[in-house]
Enzyme design. Structure first.
Site, PDB file in Angstrom:
ATOM      1  CD  GLU A  62     -63.509  67.913 -48.776  1.00  0.00           C
ATOM      2  OE1 GLU A  62     -63.762  68.402 -47.655  1.00  0.00           O
ATOM      3  OE2 GLU A  62     -63.807  66.755 -49.096  1.00  0.00           O
ATOM      4  N   PRO A 271     -64.864  65.596 -31.130  1.00  0.00           N
ATOM      5  CG  PRO A 271     -67.144  65.516 -30.658  1.00  0.00           C
ATOM      6  CD  PRO A 271     -65.828  65.970 -30.085  1.00  0.00           C
ATOM      7  CD  GLU A 314     -64.272  76.881 -29.127  1.00  0.00           C
ATOM      8  OE1 GLU A 314     -64.284  78.050 -28.687  1.00  0.00           O
ATOM      9  OE2 GLU A 314     -64.621  75.888 -28.449  1.00  0.00           O
ATOM     10  CG  LEU A 340     -49.950  68.611 -43.181  1.00  0.00           C
ATOM     11  CD1 LEU A 340     -49.941  69.136 -44.597  1.00  0.00           C
ATOM     12  CD2 LEU A 340     -48.535  68.327 -42.705  1.00  0.00           C
ATOM     13  CD  GLU A 341     -56.922  71.004 -39.732  1.00  0.00           C
ATOM     14  OE1 GLU A 341     -57.691  71.530 -40.561  1.00  0.00           O
ATOM     15  OE2 GLU A 341     -57.313  70.264 -38.811  1.00  0.00           O
TER      16      GLU A 341
END
Length: 439
Positions: A62, A271, A314, A340-341
């Site tokens: 968010e 994770p 990262e 989408l990343e």
């Protein structure tokens, strides 16, 4: 006032004394910062003179999706300052990393106060924001009631309301209507979200699109990227991104199934909560797979099968390196993370059946042929084999996904204009101490 808000207010007041040990327990688990627990009680205001816009974003996704909106607002209003509140330590840390240097002096961060009437009242009284926006689905009844009583102009931005959450709110319709009534503007991320929010009582609901579809590509440090590329060489790379408990075991099982056919396979597990790195590495070692942790300074050498990327901020590195990525939170009933990343960085996307938090991007990616949907964890290894062993297949997936991920470029600016419209037309009436006159 209906019964729901009254019960919530009384209940929150009664439970307040028990929140101190609760916060201390969270601190021991790394979920709070001991020196900043007072912020959870609404303390620690440091308001500067001039107009102040308050943005609340619960967690990482968010807050980062709203950052381009803050930048657009700052470019349009040179005197505007920002208060950003978040609910997680991770969000605070990543926000500090991602805010551009030119904007950072104008942004103050605080952890959001817990929804106790006295605490949220103190927070609003001391900070005195001129307008504000909540991102996605943070509906805290006492905080919103206090904001409404102060006449604060609020918007709900990139508003999300899953079918499951809507069913829960329907059990307390008065509480839902009272919370949503605080927002003069609701910008839903999808038509389905807009429909559910309107059914719960939200007014002036508009659907302009998903800010996460307008986000810039995740960054990557060039030197770190070069070092990793040198360490990995030509090995095929599978990334399990933003995983939740249970999914690491699926990734490890897929690696064991694929390693004989894909020589030199490297599986990277990132994770969602980096503190789980040691247990994931131990699970890989217990499965007979040599593992290394990035947080310990280890590199993914040739002898390493499982590389645990247990660091913050990262993922941009590993999406650029991977030949395929599993989107975490989708093989377990969590609702998925942002696909989408990966798509924006040319990494072929795979996700499981639980993508409720990203219904529209999921549908668009599948319609464009830009992702593979897995019905169950057992389908992971065969799907990875197809993508990692067929360059044309991988290229086709990546190119199709890019057509979806590149949309909505002008959305942050449009949202910024709407949020600036919530500010009082004549600006705040400042005292010499930077406080607005009046109660």
């Amino acid at each position: 006032m209906t019964l729901g808000p009254v019960v919530w207010r009384i209940g929150a007041t009664l439970v307040a004394p028990a929140l101190a040990p609760y916060l201390r327990a969270r601190t021991r688990r790394g979920k709070e910062i001991a020196s900043r627990l007072h912020e959870r009680r609404g303390e620690g205001a440091a308001r500067q003179p001039g107009p102040l816009f308050w943005l609340h974003a619960a967690s990482v996704g968010e807050s980062l999706s709203a950052l381009p909106v803050l930048e657009a607002m700052a470019e349009r209003h040179a005197a505007l300052r920002f208060l950003v509140t978040t609910g997680t330590v991770t969000a605070a840390e990543l926000l500090g990393q991602r805010i551009p240097p030119w904007l950072a002096p104008r942004v103050a961060h605080r952890f959001s106060p817990l929804d106790v009437p006295a605490w949220v009242g103190r927070f609003l009284r001391d900070w005195r924001p001129d307008a504000g926006a909540f991102v996605e689905s943070e509906l805290w009844p006492n905080l919103l009631a206090a904001a409404r009583q102060r006449g604060l102009g609020l918007a709900l931005v990139n508003a999300r309301m899953s079918a499951r959450s809507a069913r829960r709110w329907q059990r307390a319709p008065g509480l839902a209507r009272a919370a949503l009534d605080a927002f003069g503007l609701v910008l839903a991320r999808s038509p389905a979200d807009a429909e559910r929010l309107a059914a719960l009582g939200a007014s002036d609901v508009r659907c302009w699109g998903d800010l996460k579809m307008a986000a810039p590509p995740l960054p990557a440090d060039p030197a770190a990227l070069a070092q990793l590329r040198e360490a990995i060489g030509q090995r095929p790379v599978f990334l399990a991104a933003s995983t939740h408990p249970g999914e690491e075991a699926d990734a490890i099982a897929a690696h064991r199934a694929l390693a004989p056919a894909l020589g030199g396979l490297l599986t990277v597990i990132a994770p969602r909560h980096p503190a789980r790195g040691p247990e994931i590495a131990a699970a890989a070692e217990a499965a007979g797979l040599p593992a290394a942790r990035r947080s310990a300074g280890a590199a993914p050498g040739r002898e390493i099968a499982i590389y645990v990327a247990d660091t913050l901020g990262e993922l941009g590195l590993f999406y650029r390196l991977a030949g395929a990525a599993l989107i975490g939170g989708s093989l377990v009933p969590h609702g998925g993370q942002n696909p989408l990343e990966a798509a924006r960085l040319g990494c072929p996307v795979l996700f499981g059946p639980h993508m409720e938090n990203f219904e529209e991007p999921r549908a668009r990616l599948l319609a464009a042929g830009g992702a593979l949907a897995l019905e169950a964890p057992a389908a992971l290894a065969p799907a990875l084999r197809d993508v990692l062993s067929d360059r044309d297949r991988a290229r086709s997936l990546a190119e199709a996904a890019a057509t979806v991920a590149d949309g909505h470029a002008g959305l942050p600016g449009r949202v910024a204009e709407a949020l600036l419209g919530l500010l009082p037309p004549d600006g705040p009436a400042e005292t010499p101490l930077g406080r607005r006159a009046g109660p």
